[in-house]
Design a protein around this motif. Structure first.
Motif, PDB file in Angstrom:
ATOM      1  N   ARG A  12       0.810  -1.221   0.000  1.00 33.37           N
ATOM      2  CA  ARG A  12       0.000   0.000   0.000  1.00 33.37           C
ATOM      3  C   ARG A  12       0.839   1.264   0.000  1.00 33.37           C
ATOM      4  NH1 ARG A  12      -3.104  -0.369   4.964  1.00 33.37           N
ATOM      5  NH2 ARG A  12      -3.996   1.629   4.388  1.00 33.37           N
ATOM      6  N   GLU A  35       4.687  15.289   9.520  1.00 33.60           N
ATOM      7  CA  GLU A  35       3.518  16.168   9.450  1.00 33.60           C
ATOM      8  C   GLU A  35       2.242  15.361   9.245  1.00 33.60           C
ATOM      9  OE1 GLU A  35       4.054  19.079   6.384  1.00 33.60           O
ATOM     10  OE2 GLU A  35       5.941  19.778   7.234  1.00 33.60           O
ATOM     11  N   SER A  36       1.126  16.033   9.413  1.00 32.39           N
ATOM     12  CA  SER A  36      -0.155  15.386   9.201  1.00 32.39           C
ATOM     13  C   SER A  36      -0.294  14.942   7.737  1.00 32.39           C
ATOM     14  CB  SER A  36      -1.264  16.366   9.568  1.00 32.39           C
ATOM     15  OG  SER A  36      -2.485  15.722   9.446  1.00 32.39           O
ATOM     16  N   GLY A  37      -0.760  13.713   7.549  1.00 33.46           N
ATOM     17  CA  GLY A  37      -1.042  13.233   6.202  1.00 33.46           C
ATOM     18  C   GLY A  37       0.134  12.656   5.438  1.00 33.46           C
ATOM     19  N   GLY A  56       1.567   9.753   6.008  1.00 35.55           N
ATOM     20  CA  GLY A  56       1.497   8.294   5.915  1.00 35.55           C
ATOM     21  C   GLY A  56       2.039   7.568   7.136  1.00 35.55           C
ATOM     22  N   LYS A  57       1.976   8.215   8.294  1.00 33.87           N
ATOM     23  CA  LYS A  57       2.525   7.585   9.503  1.00 33.87           C
ATOM     24  C   LYS A  57       1.769   6.293   9.848  1.00 33.87           C
ATOM     25  CE  LYS A  57       2.041  11.343  12.066  1.00 33.87           C
ATOM     26  NZ  LYS A  57       1.612  12.303  11.018  1.00 33.87           N
ATOM     27  N   GLU A  58       0.461   6.335   9.652  1.00 34.33           N
ATOM     28  CA  GLU A  58      -0.318   5.157  10.005  1.00 34.33           C
ATOM     29  C   GLU A  58       0.013   3.982   9.070  1.00 34.33           C
ATOM     30  OE1 GLU A  58      -4.356   6.047  10.879  1.00 34.33           O
ATOM     31  OE2 GLU A  58      -4.942   3.934  10.961  1.00 34.33           O
ATOM     32  N   LEU A  59       0.238   4.279   7.802  1.00 31.47           N
ATOM     33  CA  LEU A  59       0.604   3.213   6.865  1.00 31.47           C
ATOM     34  C   LEU A  59       1.919   2.550   7.285  1.00 31.47           C
ATOM     35  CD1 LEU A  59      -0.071   4.390   3.199  1.00 31.47           C
ATOM     36  CD2 LEU A  59      -1.415   2.909   4.668  1.00 31.47           C
ATOM     37  N   LEU A 110       2.411   8.610  -7.066  1.00 37.90           N
ATOM     38  CA  LEU A 110       1.244   8.642  -6.181  1.00 37.90           C
ATOM     39  C   LEU A 110       0.005   9.040  -6.969  1.00 37.90           C
ATOM     40  CD1 LEU A 110       2.853  10.342  -3.064  1.00 37.90           C
ATOM     41  CD2 LEU A 110       1.654   8.147  -3.017  1.00 37.90           C
ATOM     42  N   PHE A 132      -3.388   6.885  -7.252  1.00 39.46           N
ATOM     43  CA  PHE A 132      -4.705   7.367  -6.844  1.00 39.46           C
ATOM     44  C   PHE A 132      -5.662   7.456  -8.037  1.00 39.46           C
ATOM     45  CE2 PHE A 132      -2.216   9.584  -3.263  1.00 39.46           C
ATOM     46  CZ  PHE A 132      -2.327   8.460  -2.458  1.00 39.46           C
ATOM     47  N   ILE A 174       0.145  13.774   1.640  1.00 41.78           N
ATOM     48  CA  ILE A 174      -0.440  12.778   0.747  1.00 41.78           C
ATOM     49  C   ILE A 174      -1.955  12.709   0.893  1.00 41.78           C
ATOM     50  CG2 ILE A 174      -0.371  10.325   0.139  1.00 41.78           C
ATOM     51  CD1 ILE A 174       2.589  10.492   0.998  1.00 41.78           C
ATOM     52  N   ARG A 175      -2.442  12.966   2.091  1.00 42.23           N
ATOM     53  CA  ARG A 175      -3.896  12.975   2.258  1.00 42.23           C
ATOM     54  C   ARG A 175      -4.515  14.020   1.343  1.00 42.23           C
ATOM     55  NH1 ARG A 175      -4.376  13.720   7.500  1.00 42.23           N
ATOM     56  NH2 ARG A 175      -4.519  11.496   7.972  1.00 42.23           N
ATOM     57  N   ARG A 190      -4.364  12.881  -2.274  1.00 43.73           N
ATOM     58  CA  ARG A 190      -5.332  11.812  -2.505  1.00 43.73           C
ATOM     59  C   ARG A 190      -6.739  12.400  -2.680  1.00 43.73           C
ATOM     60  NH1 ARG A 190      -8.046   7.901   0.521  1.00 43.73           N
ATOM     61  NH2 ARG A 190      -7.965   5.860  -0.492  1.00 43.73           N
TER      62      ARG A 190
HETATM   63  N1  LIG Z   1       3.168   6.398   0.506  1.00 52.32           N
HETATM   64  C1  LIG Z   1       1.841   6.333   0.389  1.00 52.32           C
HETATM   65  N2  LIG Z   1       1.300   5.629  -0.609  1.00 52.32           N
HETATM   66  C2  LIG Z   1      -0.045   5.570  -0.752  1.00 52.32           C
HETATM   67  N3  LIG Z   1      -0.916   6.183   0.055  1.00 52.32           N
HETATM   68  C3  LIG Z   1      -0.435   6.898   1.070  1.00 52.32           C
HETATM   69  C4  LIG Z   1       0.962   7.003   1.292  1.00 52.32           C
HETATM   70  N4  LIG Z   1       1.156   7.781   2.388  1.00 52.32           N
HETATM   71  C5  LIG Z   1      -0.066   8.145   2.815  1.00 52.32           C
HETATM   72  N5  LIG Z   1      -1.031   7.623   2.038  1.00 52.32           N
HETATM   73  C6  LIG Z   1      -2.480   7.831   2.206  1.00 52.32           C
HETATM   74  O1  LIG Z   1      -2.657   9.167   2.646  1.00 52.32           O
HETATM   75  C7  LIG Z   1      -3.629   9.251   3.689  1.00 52.32           C
HETATM   76  C8  LIG Z   1      -3.008   9.790   4.957  1.00 52.32           C
HETATM   77  O2  LIG Z   1      -2.093   8.846   5.492  1.00 52.32           O
HETATM   78  P1  LIG Z   1      -2.015   8.540   7.067  1.00 52.32           P
HETATM   79  O3  LIG Z   1      -3.362   8.509   7.672  1.00 52.32           O
HETATM   80  O4  LIG Z   1      -1.140   7.357   7.262  1.00 52.32           O
HETATM   81  O5  LIG Z   1      -1.261   9.881   7.517  1.00 52.32           O
HETATM   82  P2  LIG Z   1      -0.770  10.304   8.961  1.00 52.32           P
HETATM   83  O6  LIG Z   1       0.651  10.679   8.818  1.00 52.32           O
HETATM   84  O7  LIG Z   1      -1.127   9.249   9.945  1.00 52.32           O
HETATM   85  O8  LIG Z   1      -1.600  11.637   9.204  1.00 52.32           O
HETATM   86  P3  LIG Z   1      -2.147  12.280  10.601  1.00 52.32           P
HETATM   87  O9  LIG Z   1      -0.944  12.829  11.317  1.00 52.32           O
HETATM   88  O10 LIG Z   1      -3.061  13.366  10.146  1.00 52.32           O
HETATM   89  O11 LIG Z   1      -2.826  11.184  11.349  1.00 52.32           O
HETATM   90  C9  LIG Z   1      -4.174   7.847   3.833  1.00 52.32           C
HETATM   91  O12 LIG Z   1      -5.328   7.730   3.028  1.00 52.32           O
HETATM   92  C10 LIG Z   1      -3.081   6.965   3.301  1.00 52.32           C
HETATM   93  O13 LIG Z   1      -3.591   5.767   2.805  1.00 52.32           O
END
Ligand SMILES: Nc1ncnc2c1ncn2[C@@H]1O[C@H](COP(=O)(O)OP(=O)(O)OP(=O)(O)O)[C@@H](O)[C@H]1O
Ligand SMILES: [Mg+2]
Length: 451
Positions: free
Chosen positions: A145, A175-177, A179-182, A327, A331, A363-364, A367
């Motif tokens: 992913r 930063e927010s968005g 992809g930390k959760e991924l 990316l 998307f 990236i959010r 997307r």
């Molecule tokens: N490298 C990537 N490839 C594909 N999709 C990505 C990538 N990084 C982030 N995304 C997508 O971007 C969106 C934001 O990612 P995610 O929720 O992991 O961000 P975050 O860093 O946790 O943000 P926050 O700090 O706001 O919680 C999600 O929909 C995720 O699937």
């Protein structure tokens, strides 16, 4: 990139005339005197665009077009048609011709049409190449992913692969968005813990009082509303991974308890005396600067060091712009499928706008932008008009946008400023582009207090 154009016409003069003109335009040219010969060439040679007459022996232009449309749907075909046969040209358009030109051929128009047809084709090929690259990347890396080919992302993924199968606590920042959760998901998926539970806790979403009992559970009657004993997330995550998202938001009391889990692997449920022991891998994430939280006394330094055994920093999108095209492709594919649309790609100008935008939402934001563009797009190519206004205005170095309702003076001011920027502050060039004298420019700069 040198393109090859195939001319199919039974009139020799037309073939040779067009061939000469197109060669002067810098194309490689192939010719065929009937539809069948043309069709064989298409099957055996590399061809980027076809110019075809309608009335031809052996295989008519209509028939040739039908074959091309079904076997090579992205190969553009421009139809040549005599006067009085416009109707068949219109029918050809319905059958998938790119456009038509009437005889005698207006070479300027033909050359423009070819340029347009080829630029679509270039886009398509680029998009196809990116798709291929994406599939390859997916196969090569174990985290399907996460899309990215920049060095910065490769480094991140290397670290993730290296530490996934250890028990070391990982702190993910960025930063927010970004992809930390991924990344957290990948850490669990790639570890031997993946067959055990993966529990996510969004720390900021729970009130301070709830968070403790959510994480550690409670005994019956430990507080009003605690009607029965409840197991907390740490117990539920036993043998697996717990992801503490927004770790910067937790209060001092919970901080101490987490510290103890990390040090001694055990804790007590709220209102309980027996200690519960667990085997849990802790991954946490934050977009705050924890060092700052520590110096202001809001976050325990000892906990920080325990959580931060391995640090993964996910760079902002603007620091790894090379990832934007891939990316975007990913998307586009995702949302075309989701919306049942056949999007072939994105125009060069729209794509350069995406590239030059600063993406504060990372990236959010990209997307979301692609999702809305796919939904709004009325053709099969994403154009500038399909992009959100914020992005169009944020950074279009080829257009000057003057909002409706502006005065002439405001409009002038914008045009002058943008041109001056474009000319990197060079006033003589600015005056030239605007076709005004240098003195006039100076006066206007003064009037509008620009410089
Ligand atoms: N490298 C990537 N490839 C594909 N999709 C990505 C990538 N990084 C982030 N995304 C997508 O971007 C969106 C934001 O990612 P995610 O929720 O992991 O961000 P975050 O860093 O946790 O943000 P926050 O700090 O706001 O919680 C999600 O929909 C995720 O699937
Ligand atoms: Mg997140």
């Amino acid at each position: 990139m040198k393109f090859t154009i195939l001319i199919v016409d039974d009139e020799k003069n037309i073939r040779s005339g067009l061939a000469k003109a197109l060669e002067l335009d810098g194309y490689d040219v192939l010719t065929a005197e009937d539809g069948m010969t043309g069709w064989n060439l298409i099957n055996n040679k590399h061809v980027d665009a076809v110019i075809a007459d309608l009335k031809m022996p052996r295989l008519s232009g209509e028939e040739l077009l039908k074959r091309i449309s079904s076997a090579y749907p992205t190969l553009p075909v421009i139809i040549l048609t005599g006067h009085g046969t416009i109707e068949s040209a219109v029918a050809a358009m319905r059958d998938g011709a790119f456009d038509f030109v009437t005889k005698p051929v207006n070479l300027d128009r033909l050359s423009l049409l070819i340029r347009r047809a080829l630029s679509n084709r270039e886009l398509y090929l680029e998009h196809a190449a990116l798709k291929e690259e994406m599939e390859l990347l997916k196969k090569k890396q174990k985290f399907g992913r996460i899309v990215g080919r920049s060095n910065r992302m490769k480094q991140v993924m290397d670290v993730v692969e290296q530490v996934a199968n250890t028990k070391a606590s990982v702190l993910i920042t960025g930063e927010s968005g970004v992809g930390k959760e991924l990344i957290a998901d990948a850490l669990h998926d790639l570890s031997s813990r993946s067959k055990h539970p993966y529990v996510k806790v969004h720390c900021a979403a729970l009130s301070e009082s709830l968070l403790e009992s959510e994480l550690f559970g409670h005994e019956k009657g430990s507080f009003t509303g605690a009607a029965s004993r409840k197991r907390g997330r740490f117990e539920l995550a036993d043998k697996g991974t717990i992801f503490l998202d927004e770790i910067g938001e937790i209060n001092a009391q919970v901080q101490i308890k987490i510290l103890r889990v990390l040090q001694e692997r055990n804790f007590e449920r709220v209102g309980g005396e027996n200690s519960v022991s667990v085997d849990v891998r802790i991954v946490s994430a934050t977009n705050r600067d924890l060092k700052e939280e520590i110096s202001s006394g809001r976050f325990r330094e000892d906990l920080f060091y325990r959580l931060n055994v391995v640090h993964v920093h996910v760079p902002a999108l603007r620091e790894r712009k090379e990832d934007i095209p891939l990316l975007t492709t990913a998307f586009l594919k995702e949302f075309s499928e989701e919306n049942g649309k056949q999007i072939q790609g994105i125009s060069h100008r729209a794509s350069s706008l995406l590239y030059n935008y600063s993406w504060p939402g990372n990236i959010r934001e990209l997307r979301n932008c692609i999702e809305s563009a796919v939904v709004l797009c009325r053709t099969d190519v994403i154009e500038i008009e399909d992009l959100p206004v914020a992005i169009r205005q944020g950074n279009d170095d080829e257009q000057i946008l003057v909002p409706l309702g502006s005065s002439l003076e405001e409009a002038q001011k914008k045009i002058i400023q943008a041109t001056l920027n474009y000319c990197k502050g060079n006033k003589s060039r600015t005056a030239e582009v605007l076709e005004i004298g240098r003195k006039t420019l100076h006066r206007k700069l003064q009037d509008y207090s620009l410089d």
